[in-house]
Design a protein around this motif. Structure first.
Motif, mmCIF file in Angstrom:
data_model
loop_
_atom_site.group_PDB
_atom_site.id
_atom_site.type_symbol
_atom_site.label_atom_id
_atom_site.label_comp_id
_atom_site.label_asym_id
_atom_site.label_seq_id
_atom_site.Cartn_x
_atom_site.Cartn_y
_atom_site.Cartn_z
ATOM 1 N N TRP A 59 -2.016 -13.904 -9.159
ATOM 2 C CA TRP A 59 -1.441 -12.651 -8.649
ATOM 3 C C TRP A 59 -2.542 -11.748 -8.089
ATOM 4 O O TRP A 59 -2.420 -11.187 -7.001
ATOM 5 N N MET A 70 1.608 -6.397 2.827
ATOM 6 C CA MET A 70 2.826 -6.377 2.001
ATOM 7 C C MET A 70 2.902 -5.058 1.269
ATOM 8 O O MET A 70 1.905 -4.584 0.736
ATOM 9 N N ARG A 71 4.123 -4.496 1.277
ATOM 10 C CA ARG A 71 4.286 -3.241 0.556
ATOM 11 C C ARG A 71 3.940 -3.445 -0.911
ATOM 12 O O ARG A 71 4.198 -4.500 -1.479
ATOM 13 N N ASP A 73 5.451 -2.148 -3.322
ATOM 14 C CA ASP A 73 6.739 -2.349 -3.998
ATOM 15 C C ASP A 73 7.102 -3.820 -4.119
ATOM 16 O O ASP A 73 7.897 -4.208 -4.963
ATOM 17 N N LYS A 74 6.553 -4.615 -3.212
ATOM 18 C CA LYS A 74 6.853 -6.047 -3.245
ATOM 19 C C LYS A 74 5.846 -6.787 -4.126
ATOM 20 O O LYS A 74 6.184 -7.772 -4.763
ATOM 21 N N LEU A 75 4.621 -6.304 -4.140
ATOM 22 C CA LEU A 75 3.575 -6.999 -4.897
ATOM 23 C C LEU A 75 3.606 -6.685 -6.391
ATOM 24 O O LEU A 75 3.463 -7.573 -7.229
ATOM 25 N N PRO A 77 6.015 -5.957 -8.546
ATOM 26 C CA PRO A 77 6.961 -6.653 -9.424
ATOM 27 C C PRO A 77 6.585 -8.109 -9.696
ATOM 28 O O PRO A 77 7.153 -8.727 -10.586
ATOM 29 N N LEU A 78 5.644 -8.645 -8.913
ATOM 30 C CA LEU A 78 5.262 -10.039 -9.114
ATOM 31 C C LEU A 78 4.185 -10.203 -10.187
ATOM 32 O O LEU A 78 3.852 -11.316 -10.572
#
Lengths: 525, 128
Positions: A59, A70-71, A73-75, A77-78
């Motif tokens: 990650w 990449m926003r 907000d997308k990264l 949560p991973l």
């Protein structure tokens, strides 16, 4: 990481971690920055296993490559670890991790900040809100239960419940007192009776006879059980729930354990709480019973005030939709369903008919689902006179009806709300009135001349019954006894800015209509 | 000229939902739809769309396999993973070259979901 502590961490791009405590130590070091804050490996800091460590590494790698396109907000949560449960109980909830990226002025990633947020306080708040909402719901059900049952019946139930709870409380206090005296030698709560004569003598107030062989626990249980059942039947759900709680505690005392002492004091508190709930309901009932025609409005307003006061600290806009809906619903409470009319005046009709040996069906119809109590309580007096008159004089005796080939008598009540007026129409299917006979009576009483009487049409002739001096004390004919009552009804209606109409034909029943200005207005348009 | 999209999902219903959203709301031309990884690769070759959406769990060739074939052949391909699968597999797909992801279930009835979906697509289209 200590999961119990909320805090702040920095994840460096090399996969090491600095804790907020270490950072604070560095910042507070006297004489400028001291040694760099200690860095510890990722797996140690977050208590990761090998697989988690591997994924965390991937990650971090991805974040390093993609944080520009990449926003976040997308990264975020991973990230493989989103919450930490270690050592936490279910009701405390996890420690939540919130990730933020730290960039320099050129958009280069420096590190990742992790905020560890203890969810326990917010969970406690949510729980408190839920309890509050549950309490509101129960209170509203109380209001509905009070409104849905005739005051006499509710009064009888409340009195019965009061006596039972008083008996239960005394039973429990007696048990506690004798246990304090006898200590360990005291028979258990659920074992045979201790002091039969005493308990019988003191329990005279309870509603059911006492069997001397019952244990104190059984007697207590029975009283609570009766209260619970009756409360449930009337719809007083909070009282029923309270009685259920006491029952459960009592049940738990059947098998004494180390925690029994605590259960005992909880039962004491529970019984006291029940009593408070009941007193509250009794106070509400007294308001109803003591205040005549506007009582229902008053009780609803009173309850509403309490609800609003109770929720004053809550910002309605921030409440969840279901709770908001409940509060909105209470705001509408002064509007009753037409069934309320059926109950209120139906009871009256039934009582009068019963006294006169008659049977009358009372039927209510309405063009609206919301009836404002004020719209009929302001002419309550008129309605009562009219209905009494109808049952007494309009409706024939059962024998008379049978001879005329008529079935069961019926009085219909119609509530019609129009834009600019309200109509209350009442009709019976009784013997009706003969306009000619009424006119003759009026002339005989000297209310008007023969010529005037003859000049009146049927409606005008029938209207004579609303005159104050139109009282006849002669025995049964079509008009006898239609005395002061209708004159009072007419005055009551005109005082409210309305009109009272009557129409009738011999053998075909009588119709009254009260025409009223809309709510909040004194005159008809 | 309208942007083009190829939609690959083994659920016909989801393909239809996605197609409708891309066409009606986002103004895309749906070039083709497929239901497995092999079709995904063929359709990418045939249409060279501006965007291809890819489910991960699919028959024949799964989404990860299709993704790596496409990326090998077309390093500039814009692939959006649309899947209920999160965790290591998703991380891997992003590492291979998927531009971004949208989590299932598809909730086009929810404002939040629609906002995120649009933002994600816009972000992908901006990338070279």
């Amino acid at each position: 990481m200590d999961a119990g502590s909320a805090g702040f961490f920095l994840i460096h791009l090399d996969g090491t971690v600095t804790s907020s405590a270490a950072l604070a130590g560095q910042l507070s070091a006297a004489g400028g920055p001291g040694a760099p804050a200690a860095r510890i490996p990722l797996n140690k800091a977050f208590g990761l296993n090998a697989e988690q460590e591997l994924q965390f590494g991937k990650w971090l790698d991805l974040v390093g490559k993609r944080h520009r396109d990449m926003r976040w907000d997308k990264l975020a949560p991973l990230a493989p670890v989103q919450e930490i449960w270690s050592g936490r109980k279910e009701d405390e909830g996890p420690v939540r991790l919130a990730y933020r990226k730290l960039e320099d002025g050129n958009g280069n990633l420096i590190a990742i900040a992790v905020f560890a947020i203890d969810t326990a306080p917010s969970r406690a708040m949510v729980r408190q809100l839920e309890e509050e909402r549950e309490r509101h719901k129960l209170e509203i059900r109380d209001v509905l239960a009070l409104a849905a049952n005739p005051p006499e019946t509710v009064g009888a139930f409340l009195e019965d419940a009061r006596m039972r709870l008083e008996g239960a409380r005394r039973e429990w206090e007696r048990f506690l007192a004798s246990r304090a005296r006898a200590g360990e030698n005291q028979p258990g709560l659920w074992q045979g009776s201790v002091a039969k004569s005493e308990s019988v003598a003191e329990s005279v107030g309870t509603a059911e006879s006492i069997s001397a062989d019952e244990s104190a626990g059984q007697r207590l249980f029975r009283e609570l059980h009766m209260v619970k059942g009756n409360a449930g039947a009337f719809g007083f759900e909070s009282l029923a729930a309270g009685a259920q709680e006491s029952e459960d505690l009592l049940e738990a005392l059947k098998h004494p354990t180390a925690g029994s002492e605590r259960t005992s004091s909880r039962l004491t508190a529970s019984l006291a709480g029940l009593r408070m709930q009941l007193d509250e309901l009794i106070r509400a009932m007294k308001l109803i019973a003591g205040e005549g025609q506007d009582a229902m409005t008053r009780i609803l307003k009173w309850k509403l005030d309490r609800l609003v006061a109770g929720s004053a600290e809550l910002d309605p806009a921030r409440l969840e939709p279901p709770l908001r809906a409940v509060i909105e619903a209470t705001r509408k409470l002064p509007f009753l369903s037409p069934a309320y009319l059926a109950r209120k005046y139906g009871n009256l009709v039934e009582r009068i008919a019963h006294n006169l040996g008659k049977q009358v069906n009372f039927r209510v119809t309405s063009n609206t689902g919301d009836v404002h109590p004020e719209s009929f309580s302001r002419v309550d007096e008129a309605l009562v006179h009219i209905l009494r008159n109808m049952v007494d004089h309009g409706i024939e005796s059962p024998a008379e009806r049978e001879a005329a080939g008529k079935g069961e008598a019926e009085i219909g009540f119609e509530y019609v709300a129009e834009e600019d007026r309200i109509f209350l129409r009442i009709r019976d299917d009784g013997r009706g009135m003969d306009p000619a006979v009424i006119a003759d009576r009026g002339v005989a009483l000297g209310l008007l001349s023969r010529a005037d009487a003859d000049a009146l049409d049927d409606v005008g002739k029938l209207g004579l019954i609303f005159l104050e001096r139109f009282t006849t004390r002669q025995e049964a004919d079509m008009v006898s006894g239609r005395g002061l009552g209708l004159a009072l009804a007419a005055r009551c209606v005109s005082d409210r800015g309305g009109n009272l109409y009557v129409y009738s034909r011999p053998g075909e029943g009588t119709r009254f209509a009260i025409e009223l200005p809309p709510l909040g207005q004194k005159k008809l348009p | 000229m309208d942007k083009t999209v190829v939609i690959v999902d083994d659920s016909k219903f989801q393909t239809m939902q996605l197609g409708r959203f891309f066409a009606d709301v986002m103004g895309f031309k749906v070039a083709a739809t497929g239901e497995n990884g092999e079709e995904a690769v063929e359709m990418y070759r045939a249409h060279k769309p501006d965007l291809i959406t890819m489910d991960l769990t699919m028959p024949k060739l799964d989404g990860r396999g299709a993704l790596s074939l496409i990326m090998k052949e077309f390093p500039d391909a814009r692939v959006l993973v649309i899947s209920a699968v999160k965790g290591p597999l998703l991380l891997e797909c992003l590492a291979i070259g998927a531009k971004s992801y949208v989590e299932k279930p598809l909730r086009f009835d929810k404002d939040d979901f629609v906002r995120d979906f649009k933002a994600t697509v816009a972000e992908i289209l901006q990338s070279p």
